[in-house]
Design a protein around this motif. Structure first.
Motif, PDB file in Angstrom:
ATOM      1  N   PHE A 172      12.589  -2.400  21.844  1.00 21.29           N
ATOM      2  CA  PHE A 172      13.024  -2.352  20.443  1.00 21.29           C
ATOM      3  C   PHE A 172      12.539  -3.575  19.670  1.00 21.29           C
ATOM      4  CE2 PHE A 172      15.785   0.679  22.469  1.00 21.29           C
ATOM      5  CZ  PHE A 172      15.964   1.652  21.512  1.00 21.29           C
ATOM      6  N   TRP A 173      12.564  -4.726  20.300  1.00 22.83           N
ATOM      7  CA  TRP A 173      12.047  -5.923  19.633  1.00 22.83           C
ATOM      8  C   TRP A 173      10.552  -5.787  19.351  1.00 22.83           C
ATOM      9  CZ3 TRP A 173      14.807  -9.517  23.677  1.00 22.83           C
ATOM     10  CH2 TRP A 173      16.168  -9.590  23.358  1.00 22.83           C
ATOM     11  N   LEU A 174       9.834  -5.229  20.317  1.00 17.06           N
ATOM     12  CA  LEU A 174       8.400  -5.032  20.137  1.00 17.06           C
ATOM     13  C   LEU A 174       8.123  -4.056  18.999  1.00 17.06           C
ATOM     14  CD1 LEU A 174       5.537  -5.593  21.145  1.00 17.06           C
ATOM     15  CD2 LEU A 174       5.814  -3.731  22.787  1.00 17.06           C
ATOM     16  N   GLY A 175       8.941  -2.988  18.903  1.00 16.76           N
ATOM     17  CA  GLY A 175       8.775  -2.039  17.808  1.00 16.76           C
ATOM     18  C   GLY A 175       8.982  -2.678  16.454  1.00 16.76           C
ATOM     19  N   GLY A 176       9.989  -3.553  16.344  1.00 17.37           N
ATOM     20  CA  GLY A 176      10.213  -4.254  15.091  1.00 17.37           C
ATOM     21  C   GLY A 176       9.056  -5.158  14.728  1.00 17.37           C
ATOM     22  N   ALA A 177       8.483  -5.814  15.747  1.00 16.23           N
ATOM     23  CA  ALA A 177       7.365  -6.723  15.478  1.00 16.23           C
ATOM     24  C   ALA A 177       6.096  -5.963  15.087  1.00 16.23           C
ATOM     25  CB  ALA A 177       7.099  -7.584  16.710  1.00 16.23           C
ATOM     26  N   LEU A 178       5.885  -4.788  15.715  1.00 14.86           N
ATOM     27  CA  LEU A 178       4.680  -4.009  15.439  1.00 14.86           C
ATOM     28  C   LEU A 178       4.645  -3.444  14.026  1.00 14.86           C
ATOM     29  CD1 LEU A 178       4.217  -2.067  18.799  1.00 14.86           C
ATOM     30  CD2 LEU A 178       2.826  -3.946  17.923  1.00 14.86           C
ATOM     31  N   VAL A 179       5.804  -3.370  13.385  1.00 14.24           N
ATOM     32  CA  VAL A 179       5.846  -2.870  12.014  1.00 14.24           C
ATOM     33  C   VAL A 179       4.988  -3.733  11.085  1.00 14.24           C
ATOM     34  CG1 VAL A 179       7.372  -2.568  10.024  1.00 14.24           C
ATOM     35  CG2 VAL A 179       8.042  -1.689  12.236  1.00 14.24           C
ATOM     36  N   VAL A 180       4.845  -4.990  11.446  1.00 13.38           N
ATOM     37  CA  VAL A 180       4.015  -5.894  10.637  1.00 13.38           C
ATOM     38  C   VAL A 180       2.608  -5.345  10.493  1.00 13.38           C
ATOM     39  CG1 VAL A 180       3.048  -8.220  10.489  1.00 13.38           C
ATOM     40  CG2 VAL A 180       5.398  -7.887  11.302  1.00 13.38           C
ATOM     41  N   VAL A 181       2.081  -4.743  11.565  1.00 14.24           N
ATOM     42  CA  VAL A 181       0.736  -4.170  11.525  1.00 14.24           C
ATOM     43  C   VAL A 181       0.652  -3.064  10.469  1.00 14.24           C
ATOM     44  CG1 VAL A 181      -1.035  -2.969  12.859  1.00 14.24           C
ATOM     45  CG2 VAL A 181       0.407  -4.711  13.953  1.00 14.24           C
ATOM     46  N   GLY A 182       1.653  -2.175  10.477  1.00  9.23           N
ATOM     47  CA  GLY A 182       1.672  -1.104   9.490  1.00  9.23           C
ATOM     48  C   GLY A 182       1.849  -1.611   8.071  1.00  9.23           C
ATOM     49  N   LEU A 183       2.662  -2.642   7.911  1.00 10.83           N
ATOM     50  CA  LEU A 183       2.894  -3.190   6.573  1.00 10.83           C
ATOM     51  C   LEU A 183       1.621  -3.793   5.995  1.00 10.83           C
ATOM     52  CD1 LEU A 183       6.400  -4.883   6.957  1.00 10.83           C
ATOM     53  CD2 LEU A 183       5.827  -2.854   5.610  1.00 10.83           C
ATOM     54  N   ILE A 184       0.826  -4.433   6.837  1.00 11.08           N
ATOM     55  CA  ILE A 184      -0.435  -5.002   6.350  1.00 11.08           C
ATOM     56  C   ILE A 184      -1.338  -3.894   5.806  1.00 11.08           C
ATOM     57  CG2 ILE A 184      -2.562  -6.147   7.069  1.00 11.08           C
ATOM     58  CD1 ILE A 184      -0.872  -7.781   9.039  1.00 11.08           C
ATOM     59  N   ALA A 185      -1.422  -2.788   6.554  1.00 14.32           N
ATOM     60  CA  ALA A 185      -2.270  -1.676   6.107  1.00 14.32           C
ATOM     61  C   ALA A 185      -1.745  -1.071   4.812  1.00 14.32           C
ATOM     62  CB  ALA A 185      -2.348  -0.614   7.201  1.00 14.32           C
ATOM     63  N   ARG A 186      -0.429  -0.948   4.692  1.00 18.34           N
ATOM     64  CA  ARG A 186       0.131  -0.267   3.521  1.00 18.34           C
ATOM     65  C   ARG A 186       0.139  -1.139   2.282  1.00 18.34           C
ATOM     66  NH1 ARG A 186       4.767   3.933   5.830  1.00 18.34           N
ATOM     67  NH2 ARG A 186       3.229   5.156   6.979  1.00 18.34           N
ATOM     68  N   THR A 187       0.303  -2.418   2.434  1.00 15.21           N
ATOM     69  CA  THR A 187       0.235  -3.279   1.250  1.00 15.21           C
ATOM     70  C   THR A 187      -1.184  -3.352   0.703  1.00 15.21           C
ATOM     71  OG1 THR A 187       0.024  -5.207   2.714  1.00 15.21           O
ATOM     72  CG2 THR A 187       2.222  -4.697   1.876  1.00 15.21           C
ATOM     73  N   ARG A 188      -2.152  -2.962   1.512  1.00 12.03           N
ATOM     74  CA  ARG A 188      -3.554  -2.948   1.059  1.00 12.03           C
ATOM     75  C   ARG A 188      -3.998  -1.563   0.618  1.00 12.03           C
ATOM     76  NH1 ARG A 188      -6.343  -6.788   5.757  1.00 12.03           N
ATOM     77  NH2 ARG A 188      -5.255  -8.721   5.183  1.00 12.03           N
ATOM     78  N   MET A 189      -3.053  -0.640   0.531  1.00 15.44           N
ATOM     79  CA  MET A 189      -3.371   0.686   0.010  1.00 15.44           C
ATOM     80  C   MET A 189      -3.881   0.580  -1.420  1.00 15.44           C
ATOM     81  SD  MET A 189      -0.056   2.921   1.235  1.00 15.44           S
ATOM     82  CE  MET A 189      -0.398   4.229   0.040  1.00 15.44           C
ATOM     83  N   PRO A 190      -4.803   1.455  -1.824  1.00 15.19           N
ATOM     84  CA  PRO A 190      -5.231   1.459  -3.228  1.00 15.19           C
ATOM     85  C   PRO A 190      -4.091   1.867  -4.147  1.00 15.19           C
ATOM     86  CG  PRO A 190      -6.078   3.382  -2.090  1.00 15.19           C
ATOM     87  CD  PRO A 190      -5.475   2.495  -1.030  1.00 15.19           C
ATOM     88  N   ASP A 191      -4.056   1.297  -5.337  1.00 20.91           N
ATOM     89  CA  ASP A 191      -3.039   1.665  -6.317  1.00 20.91           C
ATOM     90  C   ASP A 191      -3.307   3.082  -6.826  1.00 20.91           C
ATOM     91  OD1 ASP A 191      -1.693  -0.795  -6.213  1.00 20.91           O
ATOM     92  OD2 ASP A 191      -3.159  -1.695  -7.581  1.00 20.91           O
ATOM     93  N   GLU A 192      -2.239   3.822  -7.062  1.00 23.84           N
ATOM     94  CA  GLU A 192      -2.353   5.204  -7.506  1.00 23.84           C
ATOM     95  C   GLU A 192      -2.091   5.316  -9.006  1.00 23.84           C
ATOM     96  OE1 GLU A 192      -0.338   7.491  -3.824  1.00 23.84           O
ATOM     97  OE2 GLU A 192       0.792   5.889  -4.763  1.00 23.84           O
ATOM     98  N   LYS A 193      -2.632   6.355  -9.581  1.00 22.35           N
ATOM     99  CA  LYS A 193      -2.364   6.663 -10.987  1.00 22.35           C
ATOM    100  C   LYS A 193      -1.457   7.886 -11.033  1.00 22.35           C
ATOM    101  CE  LYS A 193      -6.419   4.694 -13.292  1.00 22.35           C
ATOM    102  NZ  LYS A 193      -7.555   4.985 -14.192  1.00 22.35           N
ATOM    103  N   ILE A 194      -0.172   7.642 -11.172  1.00 21.62           N
ATOM    104  CA  ILE A 194       0.807   8.725 -11.266  1.00 21.62           C
ATOM    105  C   ILE A 194       1.252   8.844 -12.717  1.00 21.62           C
ATOM    106  CG2 ILE A 194       3.028   9.574 -10.467  1.00 21.62           C
ATOM    107  CD1 ILE A 194       0.964   9.466  -8.294  1.00 21.62           C
ATOM    108  N   ASP A 195       1.039  10.013 -13.290  1.00 19.77           N
ATOM    109  CA  ASP A 195       1.414  10.241 -14.683  1.00 19.77           C
ATOM    110  C   ASP A 195       2.915  10.540 -14.756  1.00 19.77           C
ATOM    111  OD1 ASP A 195       1.557  10.750 -17.343  1.00 19.77           O
ATOM    112  OD2 ASP A 195       0.320  12.557 -17.319  1.00 19.77           O
ATOM    113  N   THR A 196       3.713   9.493 -14.820  1.00 23.43           N
ATOM    114  CA  THR A 196       5.167   9.672 -14.829  1.00 23.43           C
ATOM    115  C   THR A 196       5.666  10.317 -16.122  1.00 23.43           C
ATOM    116  OG1 THR A 196       5.440   7.413 -15.673  1.00 23.43           O
ATOM    117  CG2 THR A 196       5.504   7.709 -13.289  1.00 23.43           C
ATOM    118  N   LYS A 197       4.906  10.218 -17.206  1.00 23.25           N
ATOM    119  CA  LYS A 197       5.352  10.797 -18.474  1.00 23.25           C
ATOM    120  C   LYS A 197       5.356  12.320 -18.424  1.00 23.25           C
ATOM    121  CE  LYS A 197       3.886   6.904 -21.365  1.00 23.25           C
ATOM    122  NZ  LYS A 197       3.037   6.470 -22.506  1.00 23.25           N
ATOM    123  N   SER A 198       4.416  12.897 -17.701  1.00 18.29           N
ATOM    124  CA  SER A 198       4.358  14.358 -17.628  1.00 18.29           C
ATOM    125  C   SER A 198       5.078  14.913 -16.405  1.00 18.29           C
ATOM    126  CB  SER A 198       2.888  14.820 -17.596  1.00 18.29           C
ATOM    127  OG  SER A 198       2.235  14.312 -16.451  1.00 18.29           O
TER     128      SER A 198
END
Length: 434
Positions: A200-226
């Protein structure tokens, strides 16, 4: 994974994406999610009955531990509604970062919990609370990960790119099984004495790997007005049939998936296999699933989605009777091969489901739709599968027939609901949900 997406084919993002980069976001994130769930399921079968529920009969203690496992599924539909709403209204990226962060923190804290011997009934209470938090976050995880692949794929690769989420499921299962196997083999370590915490400790630590990938995701253009003010209500109003059928597909699939990946550990142990042998089953099964899922996604782009989902369900139902008999034979090599085939048949629907379900809905309420339907089905099916299968094994006095019949029922639900949905593999992305 060399496919490259041209800017004109990616309405949801402003950056050029490759299949490898999409897999790092959707596949790796889901791998970490399912690592968390697999290690809990294994701990529930191998360790938690003695650590958190020591006053019960061993098989009854396992049943109670699985019920605590199922508690996490109660929160998943609520998480799907909340995170799906913001995924449609704000964007995919912030939601996917937040869900992974919450899941990782919950996993790490489970590894820190005191045992029943230390604090009594408070220990299982804290376990249930963390499972609820974990399940809430998981409710928004699968849908967003799936859509990131499907929505950013070239027109003829939506099934393949969508299957990266399914591949992540196999990768997470493989990693969780491997960690438990290694911990059980290290001299001087005992799972029951506390080595289970390392997973379980290892699983918590490995999340850092996923967070790095997701924070580098391209920004999206979501038309919230429509976008609809409440995307989920708009989906229910416009697509009620698709919502119900998607729930059915999810219910059936999650039932066979959690019987095939979690309950089978208890079944193997009950039949006389060792802890190590049962973990080997899971490792080879997870590897087979991980390799088969993208193949099924690729095939769905060629031959269509609905018949692959329905056909996989029928194949799994027919084979599962033989699978239980092979395990009962106590021939280790045959049981390993049976686990491989079981996971290949399981990958036929799962490798196709992310694209198949996501393509049923329009983009403005797609995150809410796919997350809510899938997680309701997961709560009804996955959350109850292992406890029901264990109870059936008890009720049939150790005979596996009840479990096989229940799996067959789930497969029939998958097939019928899949055949009731629209075939979408050749529909242009801009016309999905029309």
């Amino acid at each position: 994974m060399s496919d490259t997406l041209a800017p004109t084919e990616a309405p949801a993002t402003t950056q050029r994406l490759t299949a490898g980069r999409v897999f790092a976001v959707s596949g790796m994130g889901t791998a970490l999610e399912f690592y968390d769930f697999i290690i809990y399921g294994m701990a529930a079968a191998l360790v938690f009955p003695a650590v958190f529920f020591p006053t019960a009969d061993p098989l009854v203690g396992t049943l109670v531990a699985f019920l605590a496992f199922g508690v996490g599924f109660i929160a998943r539909p609520l998480g799907a509604v909340v995170f799906g709403h913001f995924g449609d209204r704000v964007g995919r990226k912030p939601v996917l970062v937040l869900t992974l962060l919450i899941m990782g923190t919950s996993t790490f804290l489970i590894g820190c919990l005191p045992t029943y011997a230390a604090v009594g009934a408070l220990a299982p209470v804290l376990l249930v609370v963390l499972r609820l938090v974990q399940g809430f976050a998981a409710g928004g995880e699968w849908g967003g990960s799936s859509l990131f692949g499907v929505e950013n794929a070239p027109e003829n690769r939506r099934g393949f790119w969508g299957s990266f989420t399914s591949t992540g499921i196999g990768l997470g299962s493989l990693a969780g099984s491997f960690v438990f196997l290694v911990l059980g083999l290290i001299p001087g370590l005992s799972l029951a004495a506390g080595a289970w915490r390392i997973a379980f400790w290892l699983g918590g630590a490995l999340v850092v790997v996923g967070l790095i990938a997701r924070t580098r995701m391209p920004d999206e253009k979501i038309d919230t007005k429509s976008a609809p003010r409440v995307p989920l209500l708009a989906a229910i109003k416009r697509k009620p049939k698709q919502m119900l059928l998607a729930i059915g597909v999810s219910f059936g699939y999650n039932t066979i998936a959690y019987i095939g990946s979690i309950f089978t550990i208890t079944y193997a142990l009950d039949r006389g296999y060792s802890d190590t042998e049962s973990l080997v089953f899971q490792i080879v099964g997870g590897a087979a699933f991980m390799l088969a899922a993208p193949v099924m996604g690729f095939l769905s782009d060629r031959v269509g989605r609905k018949w692959l989902v329905a056909g996989g369900a029928v194949a799994y139902a027919l084979f599962f009777f033989a699978y239980l008999g092979i395990v009962d034979s106590m021939v280790l090599v045959a049981a390993i091969v049976a686990n491989i085939l079981c996971n290949v048949f399981m990958a036929m629907p799962q490798g196709t489901i992310p694209a198949f379900l996501g393509e049923q809905f329009s983009q403005e309420f797609r995150y809410s739709s796919i997350s809510t339907t899938y997680q309701i089905g997961a709560a009804l099916g996955g959350g109850t599968a292992a406890p029901i299968a264990t109870a059936l094994l008890l009720g049939f006095h150790g005979d596996s027939l009840g479990v096989a019949l229940y799996s067959t029922f789930a497969c029939v639900v998958i097939a019928l609901c899949a055949l009731g949905l629209r075939e979408t593999s050749k529909v242009p992305t801009a016309q999905l949900g029309a």
